[in-house]
Scaffold this active site. Sequence first.
Site, PDB file in Angstrom:
ATOM      1  N   ASP A  47      47.335  30.712  35.388  1.00 22.15           N
ATOM      2  CA  ASP A  47      46.354  31.551  34.675  1.00 22.15           C
ATOM      3  C   ASP A  47      45.906  31.065  33.285  1.00 22.15           C
ATOM      4  O   ASP A  47      46.736  30.623  32.498  1.00 22.15           O
ATOM      5  CB  ASP A  47      46.943  32.943  34.416  1.00 22.15           C
ATOM      6  CG  ASP A  47      47.716  33.506  35.569  1.00 22.15           C
ATOM      7  OD1 ASP A  47      47.702  32.920  36.653  1.00 22.15           O
ATOM      8  OD2 ASP A  47      48.354  34.555  35.375  1.00 22.15           O
ATOM      9  N   ASP A 179      51.285  41.064  31.908  1.00 21.67           N
ATOM     10  CA  ASP A 179      49.962  40.502  31.625  1.00 21.67           C
ATOM     11  C   ASP A 179      49.131  41.365  30.668  1.00 21.67           C
ATOM     12  O   ASP A 179      48.024  41.825  31.011  1.00 21.67           O
ATOM     13  CB  ASP A 179      49.186  40.248  32.939  1.00 21.67           C
ATOM     14  CG  ASP A 179      49.998  39.446  33.951  1.00 21.67           C
ATOM     15  OD1 ASP A 179      50.930  38.741  33.523  1.00 21.67           O
ATOM     16  OD2 ASP A 179      49.712  39.538  35.160  1.00 21.67           O
ATOM     17  N   GLU A 230      47.624  42.297  38.859  1.00 22.32           N
ATOM     18  CA  GLU A 230      48.006  41.361  37.799  1.00 22.32           C
ATOM     19  C   GLU A 230      46.800  41.141  36.871  1.00 22.32           C
ATOM     20  O   GLU A 230      45.658  41.368  37.257  1.00 22.32           O
ATOM     21  CB  GLU A 230      48.404  39.999  38.400  1.00 22.32           C
ATOM     22  CG  GLU A 230      49.552  40.071  39.389  1.00 22.32           C
ATOM     23  CD  GLU A 230      49.988  38.708  39.925  1.00 22.32           C
ATOM     24  OE1 GLU A 230      51.188  38.462  39.939  1.00 22.32           O
ATOM     25  OE2 GLU A 230      49.135  37.903  40.329  1.00 22.32           O
TER      26      GLU A 230
HETATM   27  C1  FRU Z   1      49.202  35.622  38.004  1.00 17.52           C
HETATM   28  C2  FRU Z   1      50.651  35.665  37.535  1.00 17.52           C
HETATM   29  C3  FRU Z   1      50.825  36.673  36.426  1.00 17.52           C
HETATM   30  C4  FRU Z   1      52.036  36.170  35.703  1.00 17.52           C
HETATM   31  C5  FRU Z   1      51.871  34.681  35.810  1.00 17.52           C
HETATM   32  C6  FRU Z   1      53.167  33.939  35.941  1.00 17.52           C
HETATM   33  O1  FRU Z   1      48.831  34.437  38.599  1.00 17.52           O
HETATM   34  O2  FRU Z   1      51.483  35.957  38.624  1.00 17.52           O
HETATM   35  O3  FRU Z   1      50.936  38.001  36.871  1.00 17.52           O
HETATM   36  O4  FRU Z   1      52.098  36.586  34.369  1.00 17.52           O
HETATM   37  O5  FRU Z   1      51.070  34.444  36.961  1.00 17.52           O
HETATM   38  O6  FRU Z   1      52.954  32.575  35.867  1.00 17.52           O
END
Ligand code: FRU
Length: 528
Positions: A47, A179, A230
């Site tokens: 992300d 997040d 997320e």
């Molecule tokens: C989304 C996610 C988020 C988390 C991150 C971990 O792709 O799963 O929810 O913070 O990636 O790398």
Amino acid sequence: MYTKINKLPLLLVLFVCAFQSLCAQIPAQDRHRPDFHFTPDQWWMNDPNGMVYYEGEYHLFYQYYPEATVWGPMHWGHAVSTDLVHWEHLPIALYPDSLGLIFSGSAVVDWNNSSGFGKNGQPPLVAIFTQHDMAGEKAGRHDFQYQSIAYSHDKGRNWTKYAGNPVIPNTEKIHDFRDPKVIWHDASRQWIMVFAAQDHVKFWRSPDLIHWTFLSDFGQDWGCHGGVWECPDLFPIKIEGTDEWKWVLLQSINPGGPNGGSATQYFVGDFDGKQFELDPAFEKLVTKNQGVWLDWGRDNYAGVTWSDIPASDGRRIFMGWMSNWDYATKVPTEKWRSAMTLPRALSLRKTQDGLRLAAVPVQELKQLETDSFMLKNRSIVQGKPFTPKIAFTPARLAADLWLDLGENKTTTFWVVLSNDKNEEYRIGYDAASNTYISDRTRSGNLGFSDKFAIKPHQAQGGERKQKLHLQLYFDVASCELFADEGLVNLTDVFFPSVDFTTIRLENTKGKVKLTAAKFYQLSGKAGK
Ligand code: FRU
């Protein structure tokens, strides 16, 4: 006198040299490296995080594991750009610590120094992120994710974690609790945090980014729930052509996307500093298991928007992770894994289907154009594919196509990229079903995951129109479609064994008039 030369060895030598020089140009390790999309120099990325604009720099932090090309203990990688197009890699910004890994989150400029972290009259940058305690998770606890903060005095280069972390502990013991996206809510003069909690989002407020109070929940009964929620984002945006403002909540979900795996849905409504309420017209479109998608492709996930873009600019700029958890850890790149989408400007538009978000590539991308080719008034008829003789290699190309379907309701029109290995990627429009179609089922390397190219997948078109405008960006390993002035987005990656070298326009059903077409060669090295 002639001496007969046996040409075979000479040809062999030439062939070997040509092959070697090709390999020298693209080291195997860099195969599929995009030309104008952001990738980490090496190792794993997911992300985008902490996107904030400050003192002439767009910051892009990102989920980063600097020891392997698969997901692992998360750090925040860091890059900056002055134009959203050319990125400079900087050292890692945040490292895991005794409270856990550094998961996704956001960053803001604390202009009024509400946190007191500022120094010498300068506002601090404050990052707000989830910490994930691996040991706690392994031990079967449910409170292993919580929200923490850090601040920087030197334009994001060095960060100090707040000594009182976490600022929001997970007292309710919610398994997925992560997040955070923080915004300044001007009307109520407070900071608002939105973060994901399994099947909904939570809103919290704070006067100073340190002390937080719970406000409300949203989402259990609205939108798609095929997977965990997320990476939310919350922002105000003006309805195009009016002075009316609405609030948009972006919500990534994995799995449960419209075409499998990860995807991002959104909600339009109002936010009064306490609660998010759906817009009555939008409410009709979303039930507990029905959502509205930001992008119908398989490779645009966890995207959020930049914080602190100056009011004089006024744009709401978005960027997503150009991959999908269905296969992200298996895609056939060697030195690094994953790219980001192009930066996109969002707008909110009144349509016959209600208020809809539209996304178009930011205009800064124009500086990538090095050459162009134009066409006018050409019929594309079934059985007669048309290959424009453009002077550049289609692997890095933007295309603007204006099509007139006329009375022809059965047209299926395609733009096809291909190479001499008989591999091709197809993106098209089918008038009968009013869908845009992306087909990567013959696009080269597919074998790394049986979830990658199961079948062609579709984006639902909006209002039916006789005239279509398709804007396409092709990079070495991706296609981004912006149709109907951004109302329909479709983002997909692909991995041909050699670059696509030809572009072809064809109809597999009916005919269409290509009123005009512009093709632009793009180079990531241009405009610097
Ligand atoms: C989304 C996610 C988020 C988390 C991150 C971990 O792709 O799963 O929810 O913070 O990636 O790398």
